[in-house]
Design an enzyme around this catalytic site. Structure first.
Site, PDB file in Angstrom:
ATOM      1  N   ASP A 121       0.822   3.121   4.624  1.00  0.00           N
ATOM      2  CA  ASP A 121      -0.270   3.803   3.937  1.00  0.00           C
ATOM      3  C   ASP A 121      -1.377   4.165   4.919  1.00  0.00           C
ATOM      4  OD1 ASP A 121      -0.776   1.121   4.387  1.00  0.00           O
ATOM      5  OD2 ASP A 121      -1.735   0.741   2.461  1.00  0.00           O
TER       6      ASP A 121
ATOM      7  N   ARG B 254      -5.579   0.689  -6.454  1.00  0.00           N
ATOM      8  CA  ARG B 254      -4.301   1.291  -6.034  1.00  0.00           C
ATOM      9  C   ARG B 254      -3.859   2.405  -6.968  1.00  0.00           C
ATOM     10  NH1 ARG B 254      -2.303  -1.920  -1.941  1.00  0.00           N
ATOM     11  NH2 ARG B 254      -2.588  -4.165  -2.114  1.00  0.00           N
TER      12      ARG B 254
ATOM     13  N   GLY C 128       0.765  -1.251   0.000  1.00  0.00           N
ATOM     14  CA  GLY C 128       0.000   0.000   0.000  1.00  0.00           C
ATOM     15  C   GLY C 128       0.789   1.292   0.000  1.00  0.00           C
TER      16      GLY C 128
ATOM     17  N   ASP D 204      -4.973   1.203  10.861  1.00  0.00           N
ATOM     18  CA  ASP D 204      -6.379   0.947  11.167  1.00  0.00           C
ATOM     19  C   ASP D 204      -6.432   0.413  12.612  1.00  0.00           C
ATOM     20  OD1 ASP D 204      -9.022   0.192   9.225  1.00  0.00           O
ATOM     21  OD2 ASP D 204      -8.780  -1.111  10.949  1.00  0.00           O
TER      22      ASP D 204
ATOM     23  N   LYS E  51      -6.785   5.906  11.513  1.00  0.00           N
ATOM     24  CA  LYS E  51      -8.177   5.874  11.980  1.00  0.00           C
ATOM     25  C   LYS E  51      -8.196   5.766  13.509  1.00  0.00           C
ATOM     26  CE  LYS E  51      -9.875   3.367   7.882  1.00  0.00           C
ATOM     27  NZ  LYS E  51     -10.447   2.099   7.396  1.00  0.00           N
TER      28      LYS E  51
ATOM     29  N   PHE F 153     -14.000   2.876   4.962  1.00  0.00           N
ATOM     30  CA  PHE F 153     -13.061   2.167   4.088  1.00  0.00           C
ATOM     31  C   PHE F 153     -12.715   3.064   2.908  1.00  0.00           C
ATOM     32  CE2 PHE F 153     -11.585  -0.822   0.937  1.00  0.00           C
ATOM     33  CZ  PHE F 153     -10.726  -1.597   1.703  1.00  0.00           C
TER      34      PHE F 153
ATOM     35  N   ASP G 142      -5.965  -0.360  -1.672  1.00  0.00           N
ATOM     36  CA  ASP G 142      -6.795  -1.195  -2.543  1.00  0.00           C
ATOM     37  C   ASP G 142      -8.039  -1.725  -1.842  1.00  0.00           C
ATOM     38  OD1 ASP G 142      -5.334  -3.028  -0.828  1.00  0.00           O
ATOM     39  OD2 ASP G 142      -6.086  -4.616  -2.126  1.00  0.00           O
TER      40      ASP G 142
END
Ligand code: IMP
Ligand code: MG
Length: 195
Positions: free
Chosen positions: A120, A184, A65, A123, A150, A171, A178
């Protein structure tokens, strides 16, 4: 035919501004335009450079990512720097402890330069904690720079040193991120469309 083609491109790009698109089965809508992302990445590069006070960093970009983020950040970095592109993999260890995490592509002997991991998105933070453990086992500290974070779902206790954007728990795809392998290559970042 030519005219129909031109009109259809005009219709999509100028009227909708590619503001909505489908990736696999899901509808996405634009969330952050590439211009805003790139501006923030330039600021982040300067922030990191200033914090290092002249030291030369070794960036460790986590594939897949972070390749777009890493590429823009590196070119905006106003000083010398090194980079490795690595991939996190887990395999069955010989001991009963089960899975062992490894960063494929990381040099066994790292120079003394400060290590800055490029992610990237953070989460839950599970990936980050595995990466952090790998460096700890090597007796090396690392700093973390992530483009997206996040906070609502982060479960880790590790401090994240540099954050591009704090975002809600939606999301997102694009700019390297991706959804099941697609998206991407999108320049802008898109979020799941609200129903
Ligand atoms: P973690 O939950 O922090 O361990 O994140 C695991 C990985 O899930 C990230 O490195 C991303 O590859 C992926 N991921 C998490 N959130 C998103 C998202 O919103 N879009 C795309 N990939 C995501
Ligand atoms: Mg990732």
């Amino acid at each position: 035919m030519f005219l129909v083609c031109i009109m259809s491109i005009y219709f999509n790009v100028f009227l909708f501004g590619m503001k909505k698109l489908k990736v696999h089965d899901l509808d996405f809508e634009i969330y952050l335009e590439d211009r805003l992302i790139k501006e923030r990445v330039v600021d982040l590069a300067v922030e990191i450079h200033q914090s290092l006070k002249g030291q030369v960093p070794h960036f460790v970009a986590i594939l897949n990512g972070s390749f777009v983020f890493a590429s823009d950040l590196l070119r905006a970095f106003p000083g010398d720097c090194e980079i490795s592109f690595v991939k996190l993999s887990s395999y069955d260890g010989l001991e009963s402890s089960g899975k062992v995490n490894k960063l494929i592509g990381l040099k066994e002997v790292l120079s003394e330069n400060p290590i800055i991991v490029l992610e990237d998105i953070v989460d839950t933070g599970k990936t980050l904690s595995k990466i952090d453990d790998i460096f700890k086992q090597k007796g090396r500290a690392c700093e973390i720079a992530t483009l997206f974070y996040k906070p609502e779902v982060y479960q880790g206790n590790r401090h994240i040193n540099f954050v591009g954007f704090e975002i809600p728990n939606n999301f997102i795809v694009g700019y390297g991120l991706d959804y099941n392998g697609l998206g991407r290559n999108l320049n802008h970042v898109y979020q799941l469309a609200k129903a």
